[in-house]
Design a protein around this motif. Structure first.
Motif, PDB file in Angstrom:
ATOM      1  N   LEU A 298      70.657 104.215  70.267  1.00 17.08           N
ATOM      2  CA  LEU A 298      70.882 105.411  69.481  1.00 17.08           C
ATOM      3  C   LEU A 298      72.252 105.604  68.541  1.00 17.08           C
ATOM      4  CD1 LEU A 298      70.547 107.822  72.448  1.00 17.08           C
ATOM      5  CD2 LEU A 298      68.598 106.875  71.323  1.00 17.08           C
ATOM      6  N   GLN A 299      71.844 105.438  67.195  1.00 18.92           N
ATOM      7  CA  GLN A 299      72.934 105.636  66.209  1.00 18.92           C
ATOM      8  C   GLN A 299      73.181 106.827  65.849  1.00 18.92           C
ATOM      9  OE1 GLN A 299      72.430 104.361  61.821  1.00 18.92           O
ATOM     10  NE2 GLN A 299      73.549 102.454  62.769  1.00 18.92           N
ATOM     11  N   GLY A 300      74.776 107.226  65.906  1.00 19.25           N
ATOM     12  CA  GLY A 300      75.071 108.738  65.682  1.00 19.25           C
ATOM     13  C   GLY A 300      76.553 108.630  65.114  1.00 19.25           C
ATOM     14  N   VAL A 301      76.834 109.877  64.638  1.00 21.07           N
ATOM     15  CA  VAL A 301      77.994 110.331  63.863  1.00 21.07           C
ATOM     16  C   VAL A 301      78.922 111.052  65.102  1.00 21.07           C
ATOM     17  CG1 VAL A 301      79.410 111.075  62.037  1.00 21.07           C
ATOM     18  CG2 VAL A 301      77.195 109.922  61.726  1.00 21.07           C
ATOM     19  N   VAL A 302      80.101 110.418  65.357  1.00 17.76           N
ATOM     20  CA  VAL A 302      80.912 111.230  66.314  1.00 17.76           C
ATOM     21  C   VAL A 302      81.220 112.538  65.859  1.00 17.76           C
ATOM     22  CG1 VAL A 302      82.920 111.230  67.901  1.00 17.76           C
ATOM     23  CG2 VAL A 302      81.529 108.972  67.423  1.00 17.76           C
ATOM     24  N   SER A 303      80.999 113.722  66.503  1.00 14.48           N
ATOM     25  CA  SER A 303      81.232 114.924  66.202  1.00 14.48           C
ATOM     26  C   SER A 303      82.467 115.656  66.838  1.00 14.48           C
ATOM     27  CB  SER A 303      79.874 116.046  66.147  1.00 14.48           C
ATOM     28  OG  SER A 303      79.752 116.043  67.439  1.00 14.48           O
ATOM     29  N   LEU A 304      82.677 115.176  68.051  1.00 16.55           N
ATOM     30  CA  LEU A 304      83.686 115.948  68.923  1.00 16.55           C
ATOM     31  C   LEU A 304      84.285 114.667  70.375  1.00 16.55           C
ATOM     32  CD1 LEU A 304      85.284 118.528  69.406  1.00 16.55           C
ATOM     33  CD2 LEU A 304      83.523 118.967  71.168  1.00 16.55           C
ATOM     34  N   VAL A 305      85.452 114.720  70.183  1.00 18.20           N
ATOM     35  CA  VAL A 305      86.085 113.722  71.133  1.00 18.20           C
ATOM     36  C   VAL A 305      86.934 114.711  72.393  1.00 18.20           C
ATOM     37  CG1 VAL A 305      87.153 111.903  71.854  1.00 18.20           C
ATOM     38  CG2 VAL A 305      85.915 111.765  70.079  1.00 18.20           C
ATOM     39  N   GLU A 306      86.479 114.681  73.408  1.00 21.30           N
ATOM     40  CA  GLU A 306      87.338 115.328  74.596  1.00 21.30           C
ATOM     41  C   GLU A 306      88.022 114.500  75.390  1.00 21.30           C
ATOM     42  OE1 GLU A 306      84.827 118.224  76.528  1.00 21.30           O
ATOM     43  OE2 GLU A 306      83.403 118.435  74.860  1.00 21.30           O
ATOM     44  N   PHE A 307      89.305 114.605  75.520  1.00 22.39           N
ATOM     45  CA  PHE A 307      90.212 113.603  76.229  1.00 22.39           C
ATOM     46  C   PHE A 307      90.177 114.202  77.854  1.00 22.39           C
ATOM     47  CE2 PHE A 307      94.497 112.504  77.961  1.00 22.39           C
ATOM     48  CZ  PHE A 307      94.196 111.031  77.659  1.00 22.39           C
ATOM     49  N   HIS A 308      89.786 113.430  78.648  1.00 22.72           N
ATOM     50  CA  HIS A 308      89.606 113.644  80.180  1.00 22.72           C
ATOM     51  C   HIS A 308      90.626 112.727  81.083  1.00 22.72           C
ATOM     52  CE1 HIS A 308      85.236 115.323  79.767  1.00 22.72           C
ATOM     53  NE2 HIS A 308      85.939 115.909  79.073  1.00 22.72           N
ATOM     54  N   GLY A 309      91.497 112.233  80.444  1.00 26.92           N
ATOM     55  CA  GLY A 309      92.726 111.382  81.099  1.00 26.92           C
ATOM     56  C   GLY A 309      92.302 110.110  80.869  1.00 26.92           C
ATOM     57  N   PHE A 316      77.951 112.888  69.857  1.00 23.41           N
ATOM     58  CA  PHE A 316      77.604 112.356  68.718  1.00 23.41           C
ATOM     59  C   PHE A 316      76.073 113.017  68.357  1.00 23.41           C
ATOM     60  CE2 PHE A 316      76.103 109.559  71.709  1.00 23.41           C
ATOM     61  CZ  PHE A 316      74.673 109.089  71.478  1.00 23.41           C
ATOM     62  N   THR A 317      75.871 112.864  67.001  1.00 24.39           N
ATOM     63  CA  THR A 317      74.309 113.567  66.483  1.00 24.39           C
ATOM     64  C   THR A 317      73.743 112.530  66.209  1.00 24.39           C
ATOM     65  OG1 THR A 317      75.856 115.435  65.492  1.00 24.39           O
ATOM     66  CG2 THR A 317      73.474 115.175  64.932  1.00 24.39           C
ATOM     67  N   PHE A 318      72.476 112.541  66.928  1.00 23.46           N
ATOM     68  CA  PHE A 318      71.528 111.353  66.760  1.00 23.46           C
ATOM     69  C   PHE A 318      70.130 112.160  66.413  1.00 23.46           C
ATOM     70  CE2 PHE A 318      68.023 108.888  68.893  1.00 23.46           C
ATOM     71  CZ  PHE A 318      67.823 107.944  67.866  1.00 23.46           C
ATOM     72  N   LYS A 319      69.736 112.004  65.270  1.00 14.90           N
ATOM     73  CA  LYS A 319      68.518 112.963  64.568  1.00 14.90           C
ATOM     74  C   LYS A 319      68.595 114.226  65.011  1.00 14.90           C
ATOM     75  CE  LYS A 319      66.435 108.696  63.979  1.00 14.90           C
ATOM     76  NZ  LYS A 319      66.110 108.143  62.721  1.00 14.90           N
ATOM     77  N   ASP A 320      69.448 114.777  64.518  1.00 16.36           N
ATOM     78  CA  ASP A 320      69.757 116.156  64.677  1.00 16.36           C
ATOM     79  C   ASP A 320      69.840 116.571  66.119  1.00 16.36           C
ATOM     80  OD1 ASP A 320      69.848 116.633  62.044  1.00 16.36           O
ATOM     81  OD2 ASP A 320      67.639 116.919  61.653  1.00 16.36           O
ATOM     82  N   ILE A 321      70.211 115.864  67.029  1.00 22.16           N
ATOM     83  CA  ILE A 321      70.111 116.068  68.641  1.00 22.16           C
ATOM     84  C   ILE A 321      71.276 115.740  68.881  1.00 22.16           C
ATOM     85  CG2 ILE A 321      69.238 115.735  70.938  1.00 22.16           C
ATOM     86  CD1 ILE A 321      66.604 114.823  69.567  1.00 22.16           C
TER      87      ILE A 321
END
Length: 361
Positions: A298-309, A316-321
């Motif tokens: 699945l190729q996508g653009v990273v939209s948000l990164v949440e740091f969990h430790g 990421f968005t893949f084909k609008d999903i």
């Protein structure tokens, strides 16, 4: 023996049926957790076991004896409530001993049993205090001690940790697990917290709208969910879902839809040509991969990164999903990165889109 047998139990309030045909066998000394969202019927079933709710239909047996109409005090059960239910004007010792004193138990025996249960729960130094002088976790241990001292055949826990903060919940979870190993009493535990269920249960009964969705060990519930509801409810972060259509190909199956085309062998699944399916993937099974990765990508653009430790959750968005990937913090991507995310076919879950049931053989 203190096994529990629920045979086609129902609960109605007027015309409203809140529990429908509930059947379950709980073995002697087993720890069973009722898990599900608010309003699914788990506390209602527990209260029927305790005798606090009338059973509309079906049959309840505890230790082989029919208990439908038995008084709560005659069922050999002890219940621990969410709100502790301690008497504020009594000392801790008097709270714990209250039930035995009502039964006219000799004071010497009461003292011996109080010493025993408070020793197990680390409450010995608090016996002369009032409940308001104790922390929430200590008050919950008092409530458990008051239940334990009656030496019941069955323990019932109604969301006993939900009023505690996260750190204290984790600590009390360990305490309850240790206590069950020491006492080996048949236990039924109600919670909406999947972490409590996964760490405490011998078996989980996952409920939805008054019906059983799946019964199994924590590993079975997590690894082989039988319905879309189970797959979406169990697991943190939640499972990713893609709505696709299965098409038979010479080398296996192609799952396609909304511009997506994934080719898999799907030998573990029962598929029909043209069937609408839901593909499920846990975020922990999706990782950034190189272009030469031998598997679905699945190729996508990273939209948000949440740091969990130790880990990060990258959306990421893949084909609008929107799709989520859980990865080690050292592999943390940047927002805006265009990456290839791969997964192995063995990590795929497939469900029939119409019925929501698993298609695994």
């Amino acid at each position: 023996m203190a096994g529990i047998s629920c045979r086609h139990i129902k609960k109605q309030y007027g015309d409203l049926e809140v529990v429908e045909d509930f059947s379950l066998e709980v073995a002697d000394r087993e720890f069973v957790v009722f898990l599900g969202p608010s309003g699914c019927g788990k506390s209602t079933i527990l209260r029927m076991l305790a005798g606090l709710e009338h059973i509309t239909g079906g049959e309840l047996l505890i230790g082989g004896q029919r208990m439908n109409d038995a008084e709560p005090g005659d069922r050999g059960i002890a219940m621990v409530f969410q709100n502790y239910a301690l008497y504020p004007h009594m000392t801790i010792k008097d709270n714990i001993a209250f039930g035995l004193r009502r039964l006219k138990t000799p004071e010497q025996e009461i003292n011996q049993r109080v010493d025993h249960v408070t020793g197990l729960l680390g409450l010995g130094q608090y016996l002369e205090r009032k409940p308001t002088a104790l922390s929430g976790g200590q008050q919950q241990r008092v409530a458990i001690a008051r239940a334990m001292i009656k030496t019941p055949d069955v323990f019932l826990f109604d969301e006993p940790l939900s009023n505690l903060d996260a750190k204290l919940r984790a600590h009390m979870r360990v305490e309850i697990a240790k206590l069950h190993k020491d006492l080996r009493t048949t236990s039924v535990y109600v919670t909406h917290d999947q972490m409590e269920a996964m760490t405490l249960a011998d078996r989980i009964v996952l409920l939805n709208a008054g019906k059983i969705e799946q019964i199994g060990t924590p590993e079975e519930i997590y690894s082989t969910p039988e319905t879309l509801f189970v797959a979406g409810f169990i697991g943190t972060p939640a499972m990713n879902f893609l709505n696709l259509t299965a098409r038979r190909r010479d080398t296996g199956w192609q799952l396609s839809g909304r511009g997506i085309e994934l080719n898999i062998a799907a030998t573990e699944f029962m598929l029909r040509d043209g069937q609408d399916v839901v593909l499920g993937l846990r975020p922990s099974r999706i990782r950034p991969v190189d272009q030469g990765f031998c598997g679905p990508i699945l190729q996508g653009v990273v939209s948000l990164v949440e740091f969990h430790g130790d880990s990060v959750l990258a959306s990421f968005t893949f084909k609008d999903i929107d799709v989520a990937s859980l990865m080690p913090a050292q592999q943390r991507p940047n927002e805006g990165d265009c990456l290839n995310f791969g997964f192995l076919e063995e990590d795929v879950h497939l469900f029939d889109a119409a019925s929501g049931t698993s298609l695994r053989r």
